[in-house]
Motif scaffolding. Sequence first.
Motif, mmCIF file in Angstrom:
data_model
loop_
_atom_site.group_PDB
_atom_site.id
_atom_site.type_symbol
_atom_site.label_atom_id
_atom_site.label_comp_id
_atom_site.label_asym_id
_atom_site.label_seq_id
_atom_site.Cartn_x
_atom_site.Cartn_y
_atom_site.Cartn_z
ATOM 1 N N GLU A 198 0.836 -1.202 0.000
ATOM 2 C CA GLU A 198 0.000 0.000 0.000
ATOM 3 C C GLU A 198 0.871 1.253 0.000
ATOM 4 O O GLU A 198 0.635 2.199 -0.764
ATOM 5 N N LEU A 199 1.893 1.276 0.862
ATOM 6 C CA LEU A 199 2.768 2.444 0.945
ATOM 7 C C LEU A 199 3.558 2.624 -0.345
ATOM 8 O O LEU A 199 3.701 3.751 -0.837
ATOM 9 N N ILE A 200 4.051 1.543 -0.927
ATOM 10 C CA ILE A 200 4.778 1.632 -2.196
ATOM 11 C C ILE A 200 3.877 2.214 -3.279
ATOM 12 O O ILE A 200 4.298 3.062 -4.067
ATOM 13 N N GLY A 201 2.625 1.788 -3.302
ATOM 14 C CA GLY A 201 1.674 2.339 -4.276
ATOM 15 C C GLY A 201 1.432 3.824 -4.068
ATOM 16 O O GLY A 201 1.404 4.603 -5.023
ATOM 17 N N LEU A 202 1.271 4.226 -2.816
ATOM 18 C CA LEU A 202 1.078 5.650 -2.508
ATOM 19 C C LEU A 202 2.302 6.464 -2.912
ATOM 20 O O LEU A 202 2.169 7.557 -3.479
ATOM 21 N N LEU A 203 3.480 5.949 -2.645
ATOM 22 C CA LEU A 203 4.714 6.658 -3.010
ATOM 23 C C LEU A 203 4.816 6.809 -4.526
ATOM 24 O O LEU A 203 5.239 7.854 -5.022
ATOM 25 N N GLY A 204 4.415 5.787 -5.254
ATOM 26 C CA GLY A 204 4.413 5.871 -6.714
ATOM 27 C C GLY A 204 3.450 6.942 -7.217
ATOM 28 O O GLY A 204 3.794 7.721 -8.112
ATOM 29 N N THR A 205 2.272 6.992 -6.626
ATOM 30 C CA THR A 205 1.281 8.017 -6.990
ATOM 31 C C THR A 205 1.815 9.412 -6.678
ATOM 32 O O THR A 205 1.673 10.341 -7.477
ATOM 33 N N MET A 206 2.449 9.536 -5.513
ATOM 34 C CA MET A 206 3.010 10.826 -5.118
ATOM 35 C C MET A 206 4.138 11.227 -6.065
ATOM 36 O O MET A 206 4.246 12.398 -6.446
ATOM 37 N N ALA A 207 4.973 10.283 -6.459
ATOM 38 C CA ALA A 207 6.084 10.572 -7.364
ATOM 39 C C ALA A 207 5.569 11.037 -8.728
ATOM 40 O O ALA A 207 6.101 11.988 -9.314
ATOM 41 N N GLU A 208 4.533 10.383 -9.222
ATOM 42 C CA GLU A 208 3.955 10.764 -10.516
ATOM 43 C C GLU A 208 3.414 12.187 -10.494
ATOM 44 O O GLU A 208 3.488 12.904 -11.494
ATOM 45 N N ALA A 209 2.874 12.609 -9.356
ATOM 46 C CA ALA A 209 2.270 13.936 -9.239
ATOM 47 C C ALA A 209 3.286 15.020 -8.870
ATOM 48 O O ALA A 209 2.965 16.213 -8.939
ATOM 49 N N GLU A 210 4.505 14.631 -8.512
ATOM 50 C CA GLU A 210 5.514 15.587 -8.025
ATOM 51 C C GLU A 210 6.146 16.355 -9.177
ATOM 52 O O GLU A 210 6.606 15.776 -10.145
ATOM 53 N N SER A 211 6.175 17.701 -9.054
ATOM 54 C CA SER A 211 6.769 18.541 -10.098
ATOM 55 C C SER A 211 8.245 18.863 -9.837
ATOM 56 O O SER A 211 8.972 19.193 -10.772
ATOM 57 N N ASP A 212 8.694 18.739 -8.591
ATOM 58 C CA ASP A 212 10.090 19.001 -8.260
ATOM 59 C C ASP A 212 10.905 17.743 -8.572
ATOM 60 O O ASP A 212 10.701 16.698 -7.952
ATOM 61 N N PRO A 213 11.851 17.826 -9.529
ATOM 62 C CA PRO A 213 12.607 16.632 -9.923
ATOM 63 C C PRO A 213 13.392 15.987 -8.774
ATOM 64 O O PRO A 213 13.442 14.761 -8.683
ATOM 65 N N ALA A 214 13.956 16.776 -7.888
ATOM 66 C CA ALA A 214 14.730 16.219 -6.774
ATOM 67 C C ALA A 214 13.814 15.476 -5.804
ATOM 68 O O ALA A 214 14.151 14.386 -5.326
ATOM 69 N N ARG A 215 12.672 16.054 -5.523
ATOM 70 C CA ARG A 215 11.727 15.390 -4.613
ATOM 71 C C ARG A 215 11.131 14.153 -5.281
ATOM 72 O O ARG A 215 10.909 13.134 -4.624
#
Length: 89
Positions: free
Chosen positions: A54-71
């Motif tokens: 579940e957490l890995i899936g959430l992190l993937g969703t968050m990464a896809e939505a993130e506009s800051d390349p470093a974050r």
Amino acid sequence: MYSSLTHALAEALVDVLWFIESSEDEQMDPDDAVKVLEGVAHLASNLSSDQRSELIGLLGTMAEAESDPARREFLEGFPDGFGLLDDAV
């Protein structure tokens, strides 16, 4: 705003860890930073397989939505860096 409490808490956890990870030595004692990061890795190692997934899936969703390349890179590396991939399903 968030789809679940788990999502909100994952966002908060990432915010705190991102702050610690990006802090300069003058902002936060490096030994204290390591203790916090290791504590989170230990917590992650004790999650059930379903919780890890579940957490890995959430992190993937968050990464896809993130506009800051470093974050985004931090989010993408989170599962491996914090031991979520060990025994993950």
